[in-house]
Write an enzyme that holds these catalytic residues in place. Structure first.
Site, PDB file in Angstrom:
ATOM      1  N   ASP A  37      -8.748 -14.606  17.972  1.00  0.00           N
ATOM      2  CA  ASP A  37      -8.462 -13.096  17.838  1.00  0.00           C
ATOM      3  C   ASP A  37      -7.901 -12.517  19.067  1.00  0.00           C
ATOM      4  OD1 ASP A  37      -8.958 -10.004  17.092  1.00  0.00           O
ATOM      5  OD2 ASP A  37      -9.626 -11.001  15.548  1.00  0.00           O
ATOM      6  N   VAL A  64      -1.218 -14.030  17.729  1.00  0.00           N
ATOM      7  CA  VAL A  64      -0.282 -14.909  16.602  1.00  0.00           C
ATOM      8  C   VAL A  64       1.338 -14.543  16.717  1.00  0.00           C
ATOM      9  CG1 VAL A  64      -2.185 -15.096  15.192  1.00  0.00           C
ATOM     10  CG2 VAL A  64      -0.649 -13.224  14.756  1.00  0.00           C
ATOM     11  N   ASN A  90      -5.478 -15.489   8.791  1.00  0.00           N
ATOM     12  CA  ASN A  90      -6.101 -14.284   8.022  1.00  0.00           C
ATOM     13  C   ASN A  90      -5.627 -12.837   9.031  1.00  0.00           C
ATOM     14  OD1 ASN A  90      -8.411 -12.410   6.813  1.00  0.00           O
ATOM     15  ND2 ASN A  90      -9.025 -12.446   8.762  1.00  0.00           N
ATOM     16  N   TYR A 157       4.263  -3.325   5.227  1.00  0.00           N
ATOM     17  CA  TYR A 157       3.094  -4.067   4.860  1.00  0.00           C
ATOM     18  C   TYR A 157       3.485  -4.751   3.532  1.00  0.00           C
ATOM     19  CZ  TYR A 157      -1.813  -5.309   3.858  1.00  0.00           C
ATOM     20  OH  TYR A 157      -2.876  -5.968   3.734  1.00  0.00           O
ATOM     21  N   LYS A 161       3.518  -9.242   3.121  1.00  0.00           N
ATOM     22  CA  LYS A 161       2.659  -9.885   2.319  1.00  0.00           C
ATOM     23  C   LYS A 161       3.436 -10.495   1.004  1.00  0.00           C
ATOM     24  CE  LYS A 161      -0.965  -8.956   4.560  1.00  0.00           C
ATOM     25  NZ  LYS A 161      -1.718  -9.980   5.237  1.00  0.00           N
TER      26      LYS A 161
END
Length: 250
Positions: A37, A64, A90, A157, A161
């Site tokens: 994280d 990331v 995730n 978003y 996804k």
């Protein structure tokens, strides 16, 4: 096939919410967990919890969106545990349901950068280890119901996804059976990231109309991730599994 006991599991976005629950769930099954994280305090709390429960984990600060940081995550996992058996992408951010006309290029790039580019970069970095040896590597990507329909998020978003699901399918196509790749599509989950939306009542009417009639807890998503990583899911490849209380049933 990957055995969860003694496997090495990398989880991004693991300092809170679904990622935290996944890290705890896998550690409870005997896996060595790499808790990744950008929230260093959150990482420490999760690793401490796993240690207190008798599990094995290390924490790694990992962004990331940064290629060097991504490579560093894989290097640290390999240095500490020798390999990567299961990768759980995730980490993710929301876009406040912004429509196209209200989405700035900066916001678009930020959301795509974390939610989609990060999945690609970390998967590519871990690929040699996931392909190594006789055991099947496992990749689990956190998508969303917004990866299947409009209205579950804003323009950035929803696009990100949809991309995660497409990437998961292509990964399965390209590398099966050496790698078993699947996505999870949560609906309304009670996490720190969704707390403001829930408190504002923005998604409550839709949740009330689902067959489940409630929000899910992050542990319920973690249980699905655990199943997808297990030998019991050995014939599940390239799927996008809904964990949405029936949100998409109609």
């Amino acid at each position: 096939m990957v055995e969860l006991t003694d496997s090495v599991v990398v989880v991004t976005g693991a300092a809170s919410g679904m990622g935290r629950s996944m890290a705890l769930e896998f550690a409870g099954e005997g896996a060595s967990v790499v808790v990744v994280d950008v929230d260093d305090d959150g990482i420490e709390r999760v690793v401490a919890k796993i240690d207190d429960d008798g599990g094995e984990a290390i924490g790694v600060h990992g962004d990331v969106t940064d290629p060097d940081s991504v490579e560093g995550v894989v290097d640290r996992a390999v240095d500490e545990y020798g390999t990567v058996d299961v990768l759980i992408n995730n980490a993710g951010i929301l876009d406040d349901y912004a429509p196209v006309g209200e989405t700035s290029l900066e916001q678009w790039n930020a959301v795509i950068g974390v939610n989609l580019d990060g999945v690609f970069m970390l998967t590519k970095a871990a690929l040699p280890k996931l392909l190594e040896g006789d055991e099947e590597g496992v990749v689990i990507n956190t998508a969303s119901i917004a990866g299947k329909v409009a209205g579950g998020g804003g323009a950035a978003y929803t696009s990100s996804k949809h991309g995660v699901i497409g990437f998961t399918k292509q990964l399965s196509h390209d590398y099966g059976p050496e790698i078993r790749a699947n996505a999870i599509c949560p609906g309304a989950i009670e996490t720190g990231m969704t707390e403001e939306l829930i408190d504002a009542g923005e998604i409550e009417p839709m949740v009330a109309e689902t067959p489940a009639g409630r929000h899910a807890q992050s542990e319920e998503v973690a249980a699905v991730a655990l199943f997808l990583a297990s030998d019991e899911a050995s014939f599940v490849h390239g799927s996008a599994v809904d964990v949405d209380g029936g949100w998409l049933v109609d």
